[in-house]
Every structure is written in structure tokens, then in C-alpha cells.
Design a protein around this motif. Structure first.
Motif, PDB file in Angstrom:
ATOM      1  N   GLU A   1       0.853  -1.185   0.000  1.00  0.00           N
ATOM      2  CA  GLU A   1       0.000   0.000   0.000  1.00  0.00           C
ATOM      3  C   GLU A   1       0.889   1.235   0.000  1.00  0.00           C
ATOM      4  N   CYS A   2       0.697   2.098  -0.946  1.00  0.00           N
ATOM      5  CA  CYS A   2       1.514   3.311  -1.071  1.00  0.00           C
ATOM      6  C   CYS A   2       0.728   4.484  -0.498  1.00  0.00           C
ATOM      7  N   LYS A   3       1.340   5.200   0.430  1.00  0.00           N
ATOM      8  CA  LYS A   3       0.670   6.356   1.031  1.00  0.00           C
ATOM      9  C   LYS A   3       0.822   7.559   0.114  1.00  0.00           C
ATOM     10  N   PRO A   4      -0.211   8.372   0.021  1.00  0.00           N
ATOM     11  CA  PRO A   4      -0.095   9.574  -0.785  1.00  0.00           C
ATOM     12  C   PRO A   4       0.932  10.535  -0.171  1.00  0.00           C
ATOM     13  N   ALA A   5       1.459  11.407  -0.986  1.00  0.00           N
ATOM     14  CA  ALA A   5       2.513  12.329  -0.537  1.00  0.00           C
ATOM     15  C   ALA A   5       2.013  13.251   0.569  1.00  0.00           C
ATOM     16  N   SER A   6       0.741  13.617   0.543  1.00  0.00           N
ATOM     17  CA  SER A   6       0.219  14.530   1.566  1.00  0.00           C
ATOM     18  C   SER A   6       0.186  13.867   2.936  1.00  0.00           C
ATOM     19  N   ARG A   7      -0.038  12.561   3.007  1.00  0.00           N
ATOM     20  CA  ARG A   7      -0.063  11.844   4.287  1.00  0.00           C
ATOM     21  C   ARG A   7       1.347  11.722   4.857  1.00  0.00           C
ATOM     22  N   ARG A   8       2.338  11.580   3.997  1.00  0.00           N
ATOM     23  CA  ARG A   8       3.709  11.451   4.475  1.00  0.00           C
ATOM     24  C   ARG A   8       4.195  12.756   5.100  1.00  0.00           C
ATOM     25  N   ARG A   9       3.765  13.882   4.586  1.00  0.00           N
ATOM     26  CA  ARG A   9       4.184  15.176   5.120  1.00  0.00           C
ATOM     27  C   ARG A   9       3.525  15.488   6.454  1.00  0.00           C
ATOM     28  N   GLU A  10       2.388  14.878   6.751  1.00  0.00           N
ATOM     29  CA  GLU A  10       1.654  15.140   7.987  1.00  0.00           C
ATOM     30  C   GLU A  10       2.019  14.155   9.091  1.00  0.00           C
ATOM     31  N   ARG A  11       3.038  13.380   8.899  1.00  0.00           N
ATOM     32  CA  ARG A  11       3.357  12.312   9.835  1.00  0.00           C
ATOM     33  C   ARG A  11       3.689  12.830  11.238  1.00  0.00           C
ATOM     34  N   GLY A  12       4.483  13.874  11.374  1.00  0.00           N
ATOM     35  CA  GLY A  12       4.868  14.393  12.683  1.00  0.00           C
ATOM     36  C   GLY A  12       4.059  15.592  13.128  1.00  0.00           C
ATOM     37  N   GLN A  13       2.989  15.885  12.442  1.00  0.00           N
ATOM     38  CA  GLN A  13       2.206  17.082  12.748  1.00  0.00           C
ATOM     39  C   GLN A  13       1.553  17.000  14.119  1.00  0.00           C
ATOM     40  N   ALA A  14       1.012  15.879  14.497  1.00  0.00           N
ATOM     41  CA  ALA A  14       0.326  15.753  15.787  1.00  0.00           C
ATOM     42  C   ALA A  14       1.298  15.963  16.941  1.00  0.00           C
ATOM     43  N   MET A  15       2.477  15.365  16.863  1.00  0.00           N
ATOM     44  CA  MET A  15       3.470  15.529  17.923  1.00  0.00           C
ATOM     45  C   MET A  15       3.919  16.984  18.009  1.00  0.00           C
ATOM     46  N   THR A  16       4.085  17.634  16.892  1.00  0.00           N
ATOM     47  CA  THR A  16       4.476  19.043  16.887  1.00  0.00           C
ATOM     48  C   THR A  16       3.399  19.904  17.524  1.00  0.00           C
ATOM     49  N   GLU A  17       2.159  19.615  17.233  1.00  0.00           N
ATOM     50  CA  GLU A  17       1.063  20.379  17.831  1.00  0.00           C
ATOM     51  C   GLU A  17       1.015  20.182  19.342  1.00  0.00           C
ATOM     52  N   TYR A  18       1.259  18.964  19.820  1.00  0.00           N
ATOM     53  CA  TYR A  18       1.283  18.712  21.260  1.00  0.00           C
ATOM     54  C   TYR A  18       2.427  19.459  21.935  1.00  0.00           C
ATOM     55  N   VAL A  19       3.571  19.507  21.291  1.00  0.00           N
ATOM     56  CA  VAL A  19       4.719  20.217  21.853  1.00  0.00           C
ATOM     57  C   VAL A  19       4.435  21.714  21.931  1.00  0.00           C
ATOM     58  N   VAL A  20       3.849  22.275  20.896  1.00  0.00           N
ATOM     59  CA  VAL A  20       3.518  23.704  20.902  1.00  0.00           C
ATOM     60  C   VAL A  20       2.480  23.999  21.978  1.00  0.00           C
ATOM     61  N   LEU A  21       1.488  23.157  22.129  1.00  0.00           N
ATOM     62  CA  LEU A  21       0.461  23.339  23.150  1.00  0.00           C
ATOM     63  C   LEU A  21       1.058  23.229  24.549  1.00  0.00           C
TER      64      LEU A  21
END
Length: 58
Positions: A3-23
Motif C-alpha cells: 500500500e503506497c501512502k499519498p505524498a500529503s499523508r507522508r508530510r503530515e506524519r509528525g504534525q500531531a506531535m508538533t502540535e502537542y509540543v507547541v500546546l
């Protein structure tokens, strides 16, 4: 079948952790702004109690 992930999903991989750190960083700044004056107020209050307790009895 791989299964190949779309390019947009690969770029969002660390977004949740970054948002938690900023919060977390924002919450810590808010707590620091509140707790610093509170610590000073408690220290000043306790200083008068320590002074009265350290006076010699007549």
C-alpha cells in the motif's frame, strides 16, 4: 500487495506531535507567568510569620 501512502499523508506524519509540543510549551509559559508572582507573594507572607516566630519570649 503493498500500500503506497499519498505524498500529503507522508508530510503530515509528525504534525500531531508538533502540535502537542507547541500546546505544552504554551501551557508552561502560562503557568510560569502565574506561579512566579504567586511564589513571591507566599514568600513575603511566610517571611512575616518566620519573623514573629523567631522573636524571643520575654
Amino acid at each position: 500487495m503493498s500500500e503506497c501512502k499519498p505524498a500529503s499523508r507522508r508530510r503530515e506524519r509528525g504534525q500531531a506531535m508538533t502540535e502537542y509540543v507547541v500546546l505544552l510549551f504554551g501551557c508552561m509559559l502560562g503557568l510560569l507567568a502565574i506561579l512566579t508572582p504567586m511564589a513571591n507573594a507566599i514568600h513575603n507572607y511566610m517571611k512575616s510569620i518566620y519573623f514573629c516566630a523567631s522573636l524571643p519570649f520575654p
